[in-house]
Write a protein that holds these residues in place. Sequence first.
Motif, PDB file in Angstrom:
ATOM      1  N   GLU A  15       2.866 -53.037  27.164  1.00  0.00           N
ATOM      2  CA  GLU A  15       3.650 -52.510  26.037  1.00  0.00           C
ATOM      3  C   GLU A  15       2.752 -52.221  24.840  1.00  0.00           C
ATOM      4  O   GLU A  15       2.911 -51.205  24.163  1.00  0.00           O
ATOM      5  CB  GLU A  15       4.751 -53.494  25.637  1.00  0.00           C
ATOM      6  N   LYS A  16       1.805 -53.114  24.591  1.00  0.00           N
ATOM      7  CA  LYS A  16       0.884 -52.927  23.468  1.00  0.00           C
ATOM      8  C   LYS A  16       0.016 -51.692  23.687  1.00  0.00           C
ATOM      9  O   LYS A  16      -0.182 -50.880  22.785  1.00  0.00           O
ATOM     10  CB  LYS A  16       0.005 -54.168  23.311  1.00  0.00           C
ATOM     11  N   LYS A  17      -0.489 -51.526  24.917  1.00  0.00           N
ATOM     12  CA  LYS A  17      -1.326 -50.369  25.235  1.00  0.00           C
ATOM     13  C   LYS A  17      -0.525 -49.075  25.155  1.00  0.00           C
ATOM     14  O   LYS A  17      -1.021 -48.048  24.680  1.00  0.00           O
ATOM     15  CB  LYS A  17      -1.942 -50.509  26.627  1.00  0.00           C
ATOM     16  N   ALA A  18       0.727 -49.116  25.617  1.00  0.00           N
ATOM     17  CA  ALA A  18       1.576 -47.923  25.580  1.00  0.00           C
ATOM     18  C   ALA A  18       1.832 -47.496  24.139  1.00  0.00           C
ATOM     19  O   ALA A  18       1.815 -46.304  23.817  1.00  0.00           O
ATOM     20  CB  ALA A  18       2.890 -48.180  26.301  1.00  0.00           C
ATOM     21  N   ALA A  19       2.052 -48.470  23.249  1.00  0.00           N
ATOM     22  CA  ALA A  19       2.285 -48.165  21.838  1.00  0.00           C
ATOM     23  C   ALA A  19       1.035 -47.541  21.216  1.00  0.00           C
ATOM     24  O   ALA A  19       1.127 -46.571  20.448  1.00  0.00           O
ATOM     25  CB  ALA A  19       2.688 -49.423  21.091  1.00  0.00           C
ATOM     26  N   ARG A  20      -0.130 -48.074  21.559  1.00  0.00           N
ATOM     27  CA  ARG A  20      -1.393 -47.545  21.036  1.00  0.00           C
ATOM     28  C   ARG A  20      -1.612 -46.118  21.526  1.00  0.00           C
ATOM     29  O   ARG A  20      -1.947 -45.225  20.740  1.00  0.00           O
ATOM     30  CB  ARG A  20      -2.540 -48.441  21.494  1.00  0.00           C
ATOM     31  N   ASN A  21      -1.374 -45.893  22.821  1.00  0.00           N
ATOM     32  CA  ASN A  21      -1.559 -44.559  23.389  1.00  0.00           C
ATOM     33  C   ASN A  21      -0.604 -43.558  22.754  1.00  0.00           C
ATOM     34  O   ASN A  21      -0.977 -42.423  22.463  1.00  0.00           O
ATOM     35  CB  ASN A  21      -1.350 -44.586  24.899  1.00  0.00           C
ATOM     36  N   LYS A  22       0.636 -43.979  22.542  1.00  0.00           N
ATOM     37  CA  LYS A  22       1.639 -43.095  21.957  1.00  0.00           C
ATOM     38  C   LYS A  22       1.236 -42.702  20.537  1.00  0.00           C
ATOM     39  O   LYS A  22       1.371 -41.543  20.134  1.00  0.00           O
ATOM     40  CB  LYS A  22       3.000 -43.795  21.948  1.00  0.00           C
ATOM     41  N   SER A  23       0.732 -43.656  19.784  1.00  0.00           N
ATOM     42  CA  SER A  23       0.304 -43.405  18.413  1.00  0.00           C
ATOM     43  C   SER A  23      -0.844 -42.397  18.377  1.00  0.00           C
ATOM     44  O   SER A  23      -0.841 -41.454  17.564  1.00  0.00           O
ATOM     45  CB  SER A  23      -0.136 -44.724  17.772  1.00  0.00           C
ATOM     46  N   ILE A  24      -1.804 -42.576  19.262  1.00  0.00           N
ATOM     47  CA  ILE A  24      -2.962 -41.675  19.293  1.00  0.00           C
ATOM     48  C   ILE A  24      -2.545 -40.280  19.730  1.00  0.00           C
ATOM     49  O   ILE A  24      -2.965 -39.270  19.142  1.00  0.00           O
ATOM     50  CB  ILE A  24      -4.063 -42.249  20.209  1.00  0.00           C
ATOM     51  N   ARG A  25      -1.675 -40.185  20.749  1.00  0.00           N
ATOM     52  CA  ARG A  25      -1.177 -38.870  21.201  1.00  0.00           C
ATOM     53  C   ARG A  25      -0.431 -38.165  20.076  1.00  0.00           C
ATOM     54  O   ARG A  25      -0.551 -36.951  19.905  1.00  0.00           O
ATOM     55  CB  ARG A  25      -0.253 -39.033  22.401  1.00  0.00           C
ATOM     56  N   SER A  26       0.328 -38.924  19.317  1.00  0.00           N
ATOM     57  CA  SER A  26       1.081 -38.356  18.207  1.00  0.00           C
ATOM     58  C   SER A  26       0.139 -37.783  17.145  1.00  0.00           C
ATOM     59  O   SER A  26       0.384 -36.696  16.598  1.00  0.00           O
ATOM     60  CB  SER A  26       1.980 -39.428  17.594  1.00  0.00           C
ATOM     61  N   ARG A  27      -0.932 -38.505  16.845  1.00  0.00           N
ATOM     62  CA  ARG A  27      -1.898 -38.024  15.861  1.00  0.00           C
ATOM     63  C   ARG A  27      -2.549 -36.735  16.332  1.00  0.00           C
ATOM     64  O   ARG A  27      -2.766 -35.803  15.537  1.00  0.00           O
ATOM     65  CB  ARG A  27      -2.969 -39.083  15.599  1.00  0.00           C
TER      66      ARG A  27
END
Length: 86
Positions: A15-27
């Motif tokens: 879950e932590k990794k998914a949140a990090r990946n989502k944030s980076i993709r959004s940027r």
Amino acid sequence: MANIKSAKKRILVSEKKAARNKSIRSRVKTAIKKVDAAIKANDKAAAQTALKAAISELDSATRKGIYHKNTCARKVSRLTVAVNKL
């Protein structure tokens, strides 16, 4: 829900990794949208500035393993061609 301690930990970590990946993709997506907006406004200076920032975001995401290197190269190439057509 998982019963085993290691399975519970894996869920939390993923879950932590998914949140990090989502944030980076959004940027990355936001940076690309800024380049597209500058292109539509026919503002070459703003487009070049936004392109530089977008390339930086894409490269960062690629180094972190969010995007494959060829995906990054393709996106950078298409954005660069679009800016150079202005």
